[in-house]
Design a protein around this motif. Structure first.
Motif, PDB file in Angstrom:
ATOM      1  N   GLU A  95       0.810  -1.220   0.000  1.00 40.48           N
ATOM      2  CA  GLU A  95       0.000   0.000   0.000  1.00 40.48           C
ATOM      3  C   GLU A  95       0.843   1.270   0.000  1.00 40.48           C
ATOM      4  OE1 GLU A  95      -3.072   0.102  -0.505  1.00 40.48           O
ATOM      5  OE2 GLU A  95      -3.820  -1.902  -0.051  1.00 40.48           O
ATOM      6  N   SER A  96       1.967   1.259   0.714  1.00 41.04           N
ATOM      7  CA  SER A  96       2.726   2.502   0.879  1.00 41.04           C
ATOM      8  C   SER A  96       4.230   2.327   0.757  1.00 41.04           C
ATOM      9  CB  SER A  96       2.435   3.097   2.260  1.00 41.04           C
ATOM     10  OG  SER A  96       2.963   2.253   3.279  1.00 41.04           O
ATOM     11  N   HIS A 103      -0.624  11.155   1.210  1.00 41.14           N
ATOM     12  CA  HIS A 103      -1.475  11.210   0.022  1.00 41.14           C
ATOM     13  C   HIS A 103      -1.768   9.783  -0.430  1.00 41.14           C
ATOM     14  CE1 HIS A 103       2.021   9.986  -2.372  1.00 41.14           C
ATOM     15  NE2 HIS A 103       2.707  10.837  -1.623  1.00 41.14           N
ATOM     16  N   GLY A 104      -2.647   9.680  -1.416  1.00 44.36           N
ATOM     17  CA  GLY A 104      -2.978   8.375  -1.971  1.00 44.36           C
ATOM     18  C   GLY A 104      -4.200   8.480  -2.867  1.00 44.36           C
ATOM     19  N   ASP A 105      -4.767   7.351  -3.230  1.00 41.18           N
ATOM     20  CA  ASP A 105      -5.953   7.328  -4.065  1.00 41.18           C
ATOM     21  C   ASP A 105      -7.133   7.919  -3.301  1.00 41.18           C
ATOM     22  OD1 ASP A 105      -7.682   6.634  -6.229  1.00 41.18           O
ATOM     23  OD2 ASP A 105      -8.311   4.868  -5.091  1.00 41.18           O
ATOM     24  N   ARG A 106      -7.755   8.928  -3.896  1.00 45.01           N
ATOM     25  CA  ARG A 106      -8.836   9.659  -3.229  1.00 45.01           C
ATOM     26  C   ARG A 106      -8.364  10.191  -1.880  1.00 45.01           C
ATOM     27  NH1 ARG A 106     -13.386   5.231  -4.818  1.00 45.01           N
ATOM     28  NH2 ARG A 106     -11.524   3.926  -4.600  1.00 45.01           N
ATOM     29  N   ASP A 107      -8.953   9.752  -0.757  1.00 48.21           N
ATOM     30  CA  ASP A 107      -8.532  10.293   0.532  1.00 48.21           C
ATOM     31  C   ASP A 107      -7.688   9.303   1.334  1.00 48.21           C
ATOM     32  OD1 ASP A 107     -10.702   8.597   0.874  1.00 48.21           O
ATOM     33  OD2 ASP A 107     -11.522   9.708   2.569  1.00 48.21           O
ATOM     34  N   SER A 108      -7.073   8.344   0.653  1.00 49.57           N
ATOM     35  CA  SER A 108      -6.251   7.342   1.341  1.00 49.57           C
ATOM     36  C   SER A 108      -5.003   7.976   1.939  1.00 49.57           C
ATOM     37  CB  SER A 108      -5.841   6.245   0.355  1.00 49.57           C
ATOM     38  OG  SER A 108      -6.972   5.586  -0.169  1.00 49.57           O
ATOM     39  N   GLN A 113      -2.810   3.071   3.756  1.00 51.78           N
ATOM     40  CA  GLN A 113      -3.690   3.803   2.841  1.00 51.78           C
ATOM     41  C   GLN A 113      -5.159   3.666   3.260  1.00 51.78           C
ATOM     42  OE1 GLN A 113      -2.537   5.786  -0.393  1.00 51.78           O
ATOM     43  NE2 GLN A 113      -1.430   5.967   1.550  1.00 51.78           N
ATOM     44  N   ARG A 115      -8.792   5.117   4.633  1.00 52.24           N
ATOM     45  CA  ARG A 115      -9.573   6.277   4.184  1.00 52.24           C
ATOM     46  C   ARG A 115     -10.448   6.818   5.308  1.00 52.24           C
ATOM     47  NH1 ARG A 115     -12.794   5.005  -1.093  1.00 52.24           N
ATOM     48  NH2 ARG A 115     -13.095   7.267  -0.903  1.00 52.24           N
ATOM     49  N   SER A 161      -8.938  -4.009  -1.729  1.00 52.84           N
ATOM     50  CA  SER A 161      -8.147  -3.325  -2.747  1.00 52.84           C
ATOM     51  C   SER A 161      -8.647  -3.636  -4.146  1.00 52.84           C
ATOM     52  CB  SER A 161      -6.678  -3.758  -2.621  1.00 52.84           C
ATOM     53  OG  SER A 161      -5.919  -3.328  -3.714  1.00 52.84           O
ATOM     54  N   TYR A 163      -6.553  -4.224  -6.423  1.00 60.23           N
ATOM     55  CA  TYR A 163      -5.529  -5.135  -6.950  1.00 60.23           C
ATOM     56  C   TYR A 163      -5.251  -6.218  -5.903  1.00 60.23           C
ATOM     57  CZ  TYR A 163      -4.952  -1.105  -9.985  1.00 60.23           C
ATOM     58  OH  TYR A 163      -5.188  -0.063 -10.851  1.00 60.23           O
TER      59      TYR A 163
END
Length: 333
Positions: A95-96, A103-108, A113, A115, A161, A163
């Motif tokens: 994930e990180s 930061h991350g996908d949307r508000d992750s 990650q 949310r 996820s 993925y």
């Protein structure tokens, strides 16, 4: 039909220079990508190796080491198994990259990650590695038979996820890390231990009190520190607020590891708990300016060329006691 006119020497020179410049730019771009991913070639390296004849190893940065040690400490503090710790570490690697991302996908956010909009906590809470790890374990232990599931399946049932198969590729590295950071594999984790270049000494968290505060942060006041007591600067006192006594050659934190047959909630022996603390200290050596860590007759020193744990002969009764039943951490002045 007339033959095409060959390019003039002047034009060939321009083409050659253009091609050479393109190669240099590509090489520079590749170098910058590597620096971003690895934290730079001057970043002090950490390494964990397998035991026995299998010399598999995994190299990682001090930032990753600190976060991995925190994730492990939170897990063992909750009594989860080494398998659960490996699942958490593999998840954070995917994930990180074991970095506490803002930061991350949307508000992750953070190591996993997580949310805020999905109920994982506030932004501030998720950016606290101890909190984030605790939330991951809270969800993991609710997954039925998670210890028997393939790692990627267990992680996916927590993370949801896009993925789901991506976690599997991190299992070998996470398994090595979990074995060392839970203490099952003794003397297998090392770091160079040098603070990153360009960081002013005043900006670093240093000294015995900083080490002790970090221990309480990761392990909690009710774990090893409070139950066994902590010796700081040569004066034995109960947690949580011992007095630091500076020594001529540095500052010392000693954490007793009571011997005996009793195991903890995760089934670990006292020796394994001691090695967890010792490896935790090495993982935090750059951040906390730790110079030496000693336990069970072995010692790690910062800045050594091979970063191995070397056998040390105990000196007198006090030395024998330290070698057998305590983790001794020496910081810079």
């Amino acid at each position: 039909m007339p033959e095409p006119t060959p390019p003039s020497p002047k034009r060939r020179g321009r083409l050659f220079r253009f091609g050479a410049a393109l190669v240099v730019l590509c090489a520079l771009a590749g170098y910058l990508v590597v620096q971003y991913v690895t934290g730079g070639t001057r970043t002090p390296a950490c390494k964990v190796v397998a035991t026995g004849n299998d010399r598999t190893s995994y190299r990682f940065t001090p930032e990753q080491a600190v976060n991995a040690a925190t994730i492990t400490a939170v897990g063992t503090g909750r009594g989860v198994s080494e398998r659960a710790v490996a699942i958490a570490l593999a998840t954070a690697l995917q994930e990180s990259g074991l970095r506490n991302l803002e930061h991350g996908d949307r508000d992750s956010l953070g190591l996993f990650q997580q949310r805020p909009s999905q109920g994982w906590g506030t932004d501030k809470q998720i950016m606290d590695p101890s909190y984030a790890a605790g939330m991951f374990y809270d969800h993991l232990v609710k997954v039925r038979d998670y210890e028997r599931l393939p790692l990627t399946v267990a992680a996916q049932r927590v993370q949801r996820s896009g993925y789901p198969e991506a976690y599997a590729k991190h299992e070998p590295d996470a398994t090595l890390l979990a074995a060392a950071l839970t203490g099952r594999s003794a003397a297998t984790l090392t770091c160079q231990g040098r603070p990153p270049a360009g960081v002013a000494a005043a900006a670093r968290a240093t000294g015995a009190e900083a080490v002790r505060a970090a221990l309480v942060r990761d392990f909690g006041p009710r774990d090893t520190l409070e139950e066994a007591g902590a010796e700081v600067g040569g004066s034995k006192r109960p947690a949580p607020a011992p007095t630091v006594t500076a020594r001529a050659k540095g500052r010392t934190v000693t954490v007793p590891v009571p011997e005996g047959a009793r195991t903890d909630a995760a089934g670990r022996t006292a020796l394994e708990r001691g090695w967890q603390l010792a490896h935790w200290a090495v993982a935090n050596s750059s951040a906390l300016h730790i110079q030496r860590v000693s336990y069970a007759g072995r010692e790690w020193s910062a800045g050594s060329t091979d970063s191995r744990w070397r056998p040390v002969a105990p000196q007198g009764a006090a030395g024998a006691e330290r070698a057998a039943g305590s983790v001794r951490i020496v910081t810079g002045q």
